[in-house]
Design a protein around this motif. Sequence first.
Motif, mmCIF file in Angstrom:
data_model
loop_
_atom_site.group_PDB
_atom_site.id
_atom_site.type_symbol
_atom_site.label_atom_id
_atom_site.label_comp_id
_atom_site.label_asym_id
_atom_site.label_seq_id
_atom_site.Cartn_x
_atom_site.Cartn_y
_atom_site.Cartn_z
ATOM 1 N N LYS A 31 -1.451 4.445 -5.811
ATOM 2 C CA LYS A 31 -0.509 3.760 -4.918
ATOM 3 C C LYS A 31 -1.132 2.515 -4.305
ATOM 4 O O LYS A 31 -0.471 1.482 -4.160
ATOM 5 C CB LYS A 31 -0.050 4.709 -3.811
ATOM 6 N N ALA A 35 0.102 -1.362 -4.858
ATOM 7 C CA ALA A 35 0.457 -2.209 -3.716
ATOM 8 C C ALA A 35 -0.303 -3.535 -3.758
ATOM 9 O O ALA A 35 0.269 -4.601 -3.502
ATOM 10 C CB ALA A 35 0.188 -1.472 -2.411
ATOM 11 N N GLY A 111 1.657 -0.384 5.906
ATOM 12 C CA GLY A 111 1.500 -0.603 4.471
ATOM 13 C C GLY A 111 0.512 -1.713 4.172
ATOM 14 O O GLY A 111 -0.046 -2.344 5.071
#
Length: 132
Positions: A31, A35, A111
């Motif tokens: 992940k 990203a 994030g």
Amino acid sequence: MVVTDPIADLLTRIRNALTARHDTVTVPTSKMKKAIVDILVSEGYLKSAEIVEIDGHSNISITLKYGPKYEKVITNLKRISKPGLRVYCGCEDLPTVLGGLGIAIISTSKGVMTDKQARNQRVGGEVLAYVW
């Protein structure tokens, strides 16, 4: 093979593929890596990235971007926060890369984002890498 720093491995694979003038490079999926690659695509440093299945394993296939005379768009990638020495900064202390010509990739509580996005959202976090 066990990789102790998967983000550094991603950056090194991209750097080596650019130096060797490859069109694409494939890296194992996570992940965090997805990203980071998505940020590089949205900022215009890479052409595209997609998740592909190779031998039952999920990988990211990255299409590299070159200039009109086949010069590298990414001059350099530098890993900042490492497993042995983590680097954090608050929203007031976010770094600028080459006076705003490059980007810093920051892992925040909202994030993974660029330094400009983190400044706009007023969040700090771990400084993962510089790209210019």
